[in-house]
Write a protein that holds these residues in place. Structure first.
Motif, PDB file in Angstrom:
ATOM      1  N   GLU A 328     -20.829   6.461  20.066  1.00 50.86           N
ATOM      2  CA  GLU A 328     -22.077   6.234  20.822  1.00 50.86           C
ATOM      3  C   GLU A 328     -23.278   6.032  19.906  1.00 50.86           C
ATOM      4  N   GLY A 329     -23.206   6.640  18.725  1.00 49.27           N
ATOM      5  CA  GLY A 329     -24.335   6.539  17.800  1.00 49.27           C
ATOM      6  C   GLY A 329     -23.847   6.822  16.387  1.00 49.27           C
ATOM      7  N   GLY A 330     -24.754   6.718  15.421  1.00 51.64           N
ATOM      8  CA  GLY A 330     -24.409   6.999  14.034  1.00 51.64           C
ATOM      9  C   GLY A 330     -23.580   5.883  13.424  1.00 51.64           C
ATOM     10  N   TYR A 331     -23.015   6.132  12.232  1.00 47.94           N
ATOM     11  CA  TYR A 331     -22.211   5.079  11.608  1.00 47.94           C
ATOM     12  C   TYR A 331     -20.811   5.526  11.216  1.00 47.94           C
ATOM     13  N   PHE A 332     -20.262   6.398  12.076  1.00 53.69           N
ATOM     14  CA  PHE A 332     -18.875   6.820  11.874  1.00 53.69           C
ATOM     15  C   PHE A 332     -18.049   6.514  13.113  1.00 53.69           C
ATOM     16  N   GLN A 333     -16.792   6.181  12.875  1.00 59.44           N
ATOM     17  CA  GLN A 333     -15.866   5.967  13.982  1.00 59.44           C
ATOM     18  C   GLN A 333     -14.648   6.858  13.764  1.00 59.44           C
ATOM     19  N   ILE A 334     -14.310   7.597  14.808  1.00 62.36           N
ATOM     20  CA  ILE A 334     -13.083   8.396  14.752  1.00 62.36           C
ATOM     21  C   ILE A 334     -11.918   7.528  15.220  1.00 62.36           C
ATOM     22  N   ILE A 335     -10.810   7.572  14.491  1.00 57.87           N
ATOM     23  CA  ILE A 335      -9.599   6.952  15.049  1.00 57.87           C
ATOM     24  C   ILE A 335      -8.471   7.988  15.084  1.00 57.87           C
ATOM     25  N   ASP A 336      -7.721   7.900  16.157  1.00 62.26           N
ATOM     26  CA  ASP A 336      -6.640   8.847  16.437  1.00 62.26           C
ATOM     27  C   ASP A 336      -5.333   8.101  16.145  1.00 62.26           C
ATOM     28  N   TYR A 337      -4.533   8.683  15.240  1.00 62.07           N
ATOM     29  CA  TYR A 337      -3.298   7.974  14.841  1.00 62.07           C
ATOM     30  C   TYR A 337      -2.065   8.644  15.433  1.00 62.07           C
ATOM     31  N   SER A 338      -2.259   9.495  16.463  1.00 63.08           N
ATOM     32  CA  SER A 338      -1.156  10.369  16.895  1.00 63.08           C
ATOM     33  C   SER A 338       0.056   9.614  17.454  1.00 63.08           C
ATOM     34  N   ILE A 339      -0.148   8.373  17.908  1.00 58.51           N
ATOM     35  CA  ILE A 339       1.017   7.610  18.391  1.00 58.51           C
ATOM     36  C   ILE A 339       1.912   7.219  17.207  1.00 58.51           C
ATOM     37  N   LEU A 340       1.265   7.065  16.051  1.00 61.99           N
ATOM     38  CA  LEU A 340       1.992   6.526  14.901  1.00 61.99           C
ATOM     39  C   LEU A 340       2.581   7.590  13.982  1.00 61.99           C
ATOM     40  N   ASP A 341       1.900   8.722  13.882  1.00 57.30           N
ATOM     41  CA  ASP A 341       2.318   9.732  12.908  1.00 57.30           C
ATOM     42  C   ASP A 341       1.975  11.111  13.454  1.00 57.30           C
ATOM     43  N   LYS A 342       2.920  12.034  13.373  1.00 60.06           N
ATOM     44  CA  LYS A 342       2.685  13.367  13.940  1.00 60.06           C
ATOM     45  C   LYS A 342       2.198  14.360  12.890  1.00 60.06           C
ATOM     46  N   ARG A 343       2.088  13.929  11.659  1.00 58.79           N
ATOM     47  CA  ARG A 343       1.701  14.879  10.610  1.00 58.79           C
ATOM     48  C   ARG A 343       0.195  15.150  10.624  1.00 58.79           C
ATOM     49  N   SER A 344      -0.224  16.144   9.846  1.00 60.00           N
ATOM     50  CA  SER A 344      -1.634  16.564   9.884  1.00 60.00           C
ATOM     51  C   SER A 344      -2.536  15.531   9.214  1.00 60.00           C
ATOM     52  N   ASP A 345      -3.790  15.592   9.579  1.00 59.41           N
ATOM     53  CA  ASP A 345      -4.762  14.615   9.071  1.00 59.41           C
ATOM     54  C   ASP A 345      -4.942  14.684   7.552  1.00 59.41           C
ATOM     55  N   ILE A 346      -4.816  15.894   6.983  1.00 61.09           N
ATOM     56  CA  ILE A 346      -5.010  16.035   5.526  1.00 61.09           C
ATOM     57  C   ILE A 346      -3.891  15.289   4.800  1.00 61.09           C
ATOM     58  N   GLU A 347      -2.670  15.544   5.295  1.00 64.10           N
ATOM     59  CA  GLU A 347      -1.495  14.911   4.690  1.00 64.10           C
ATOM     60  C   GLU A 347      -1.576  13.390   4.833  1.00 64.10           C
ATOM     61  N   VAL A 348      -1.893  12.963   6.047  1.00 62.45           N
ATOM     62  CA  VAL A 348      -1.887  11.533   6.342  1.00 62.45           C
ATOM     63  C   VAL A 348      -3.009  10.811   5.586  1.00 62.45           C
ATOM     64  N   SER A 349      -4.199  11.409   5.538  1.00 66.47           N
ATOM     65  CA  SER A 349      -5.287  10.688   4.860  1.00 66.47           C
ATOM     66  C   SER A 349      -5.036  10.615   3.354  1.00 66.47           C
ATOM     67  N   ARG A 350      -4.380  11.614   2.800  1.00 64.31           N
ATOM     68  CA  ARG A 350      -4.003  11.534   1.374  1.00 64.31           C
ATOM     69  C   ARG A 350      -3.003  10.389   1.167  1.00 64.31           C
ATOM     70  N   GLU A 351      -2.014  10.360   2.069  1.00 65.00           N
ATOM     71  CA  GLU A 351      -0.974   9.336   1.921  1.00 65.00           C
ATOM     72  C   GLU A 351      -1.545   7.922   2.085  1.00 65.00           C
ATOM     73  N   TRP A 352      -2.441   7.765   3.068  1.00 70.74           N
ATOM     74  CA  TRP A 352      -3.046   6.433   3.260  1.00 70.74           C
ATOM     75  C   TRP A 352      -3.808   6.018   1.998  1.00 70.74           C
ATOM     76  N   THR A 353      -4.466   6.987   1.368  1.00 72.28           N
ATOM     77  CA  THR A 353      -5.254   6.662   0.168  1.00 72.28           C
ATOM     78  C   THR A 353      -4.325   6.230  -0.965  1.00 72.28           C
ATOM     79  N   ILE A 354      -3.281   7.016  -1.168  1.00 74.15           N
ATOM     80  CA  ILE A 354      -2.409   6.778  -2.327  1.00 74.15           C
ATOM     81  C   ILE A 354      -1.492   5.576  -2.091  1.00 74.15           C
ATOM     82  N   LYS A 355      -0.909   5.519  -0.887  1.00 72.27           N
ATOM     83  CA  LYS A 355       0.129   4.523  -0.642  1.00 72.27           C
ATOM     84  C   LYS A 355      -0.411   3.223  -0.045  1.00 72.27           C
ATOM     85  N   HIS A 356      -1.440   3.355   0.805  1.00 74.98           N
ATOM     86  CA  HIS A 356      -1.924   2.154   1.510  1.00 74.98           C
ATOM     87  C   HIS A 356      -3.316   1.714   1.039  1.00 74.98           C
TER      88      HIS A 356
END
Ligand SMILES: Cc1ncc(COP(=O)(O)O)c(C=O)c1O
Length: 414
Positions: A328-356
């Motif tokens: 609605e405001g600001g300059y951040f967007q939340i995205i929910d990846y729960s359909i794609l991956d059931k692991r925690s956000d810390i694990e997933v965001s690390r993996e996206w950084t390193i692998k993707h």
């Protein structure tokens, strides 16, 4: 006495649960792996040229010594006129507006000034990471009002669910901290949510800290409602703003607090022994710039510019399995990846950084000391205050991540 090399032992940490912020951690990981960094919340747009010239001119004009402890008078004048013109709120320039080293320093000073040992402070969870440590240092006790994470529930419903705050109020509550447009969800106040808050706080000794640093960055035609504009809330409320956010100049660290005189008096007692004053030529340059027509135009375009960036990002990922509600405001967007991956956000965001090659911010550190209690967070935050090429690159990476999950689904669905 013989000199000794044995180092003194530290007393117990005053902030035992605090480590390096997630923003620094993810940015460092992004650098290490050459990933695209849409994690940390800073714009890669430059401050307007005339503003930069005004700051340089202030240096050349000799504005190089301490500014008044309360801040540059011309800057305070602009802030006071802005609140009067845009929010119908009156703040006295000398006694009710104080400039700090970013909004952070005056938020910190306000919490130290008002919160005593054992006082309860309600914060809206998920929350910007500054509030809780500041309350702990003051000896206060945090109570978290967990909000539903889907910010856009419709104007009338009230995006910030005030009933959650009401449930936590006790006779020990000293302060309620709110933030809108909200980091990380983008949720904004509605008139109804402010009205409800004022009813809840009416007749109490509870103060309201309203962090409004994303101020006029609001989307889809909604107004920016400041808590300052609410007649009943005004007398118990401190509102905070940041020129870093308004002028694409987060590194300049100039922000403000506006609050009734009796509150300001106490805030300044801390502020004067904390930073005392900040960047005199930057303050003067900003003040001189703000009174120009270019500045008026810049500020009026702020919401639309970021809204177009949000829309560009969301249009680019509309065919993926990421779930999102437009901020609605600001300059951040939340995205929910729960359909794609059931692991925690810390694990997933690390993996996206390193692998993707894409660095985002996991949401759980915005919650209770990052522990997330029983909840496993499956959302990440993306900063879209980026030039269009960076947004397009982000889209490509998110689409590639979506495709990767889909092609590996049987493996990941365990
Ligand atoms: C919600 C919120 N409050 C306060 C701040 C700090 O603002 P400043 O950089 O002016 O200190 C930030 C910065 O990201 C923020 O997101």
């Amino acid at each position: 006495m013989t000199p000794t090399s044995i180092r003194p032992s530290l007393p117990p940490s005053k902030l035992p649960h605090v480590g390096t912020t997630i923003f620094s951690t993810m940015s460092a990981l992004a650098n290490e792996h050459g990933a695209l960094n849409v994690a940390q919340g800073f714009p890669d747009l430059d401050p307007p040229l005339t503003l930069r010239d005004a700051v340089k001119k202030a240096i050349d004009d000799g504005v190089n010594q301490y500014s008044p402890m309360t801040g540059d008078p011309k800057l305070r004048l602009w802030i006071s006129e802005m609140y009067k013109g845009e929010h119908g709120a009156i703040y006295d320039i000398d006694n009710e507006i104080t400039i700090g080293a970013g909004a952070s320093s005056v938020i910190f000073a306000s919490i130290q000034a008002l919160v005593h040992k054992g006082d309860e402070v309600i914060i809206v969870d998920p929350a910007y990471d500054l509030y809780a440590p500041a309350v702990h240092l003051a000896g206060g006790v945090i109570k978290r009002a967990t909000l539903p994470l889907s910010p856009n529930k419709g104007e009338e419903e009230g995006a910030i669910d005030v009933s959650k705050i009401d449930e936590l109020i006790s006779d020990k509550t000293r302060l309620v901290i709110i933030n809108a447009p909200h980091n990380p969800t983008g949720a904004c106040f509605t008139r109804k949510s402010l009205d409800e808050l004022s009813i809840i706080l009416s007749g109490t000794n509870i103060f309201l800290l309203s962090d409004e640093v994303y101020g006029p960055i609001v989307h889809d035609g909604r107004p920016f409602l400041s808590a300052a504009s609410h007649r009943e809330l005004h007398s118990r409320t401190m509102v905070f703003g940041s020129f870093g956010k308004l002028l694409h100049a987060t590194g300049w660290k100039i922000g403000w607090v506006a609050a009734p005189r009796f509150i300001t008096k106490e805030i300044r007692k801390v502020h004067q022994y904390d930073v005392f004053s900040t960047g005199a030529p930057i303050q003067r340059g900003i003040a001189n710039y703000l009174f120009t027509d270019q500045a008026k135009q810049h500020l009026s375009e702020l919401g639309p510019i970021y809204e177009a960036k949000r829309d560009r990002l969301l249009a680019g990922i509309k065919d993926t399995d990421f779930i999102f509600t437009p901020a609605e405001g600001g300059y951040f967007q939340i995205i929910d990846y729960s359909i794609l991956d059931k692991r925690s956000d810390i694990e997933v965001s690390r993996e996206w950084t390193i692998k993707h090659g894409l660095a985002t911010i996991p949401l759980s550190p915005f919650r209770d000391s990052g522990k997330s209690s029983a909840l496993i967070e499956r959302r990440v935050r993306i900063c879209f205050a980026k030039d269009d090429n960076t947004i397009d690159e982000t889209i490509l990476k998110l689409c590639a991540i979506d495709a990767y999950y889909k092609s590996n689904r049987p493996l990941l669905d365990v």
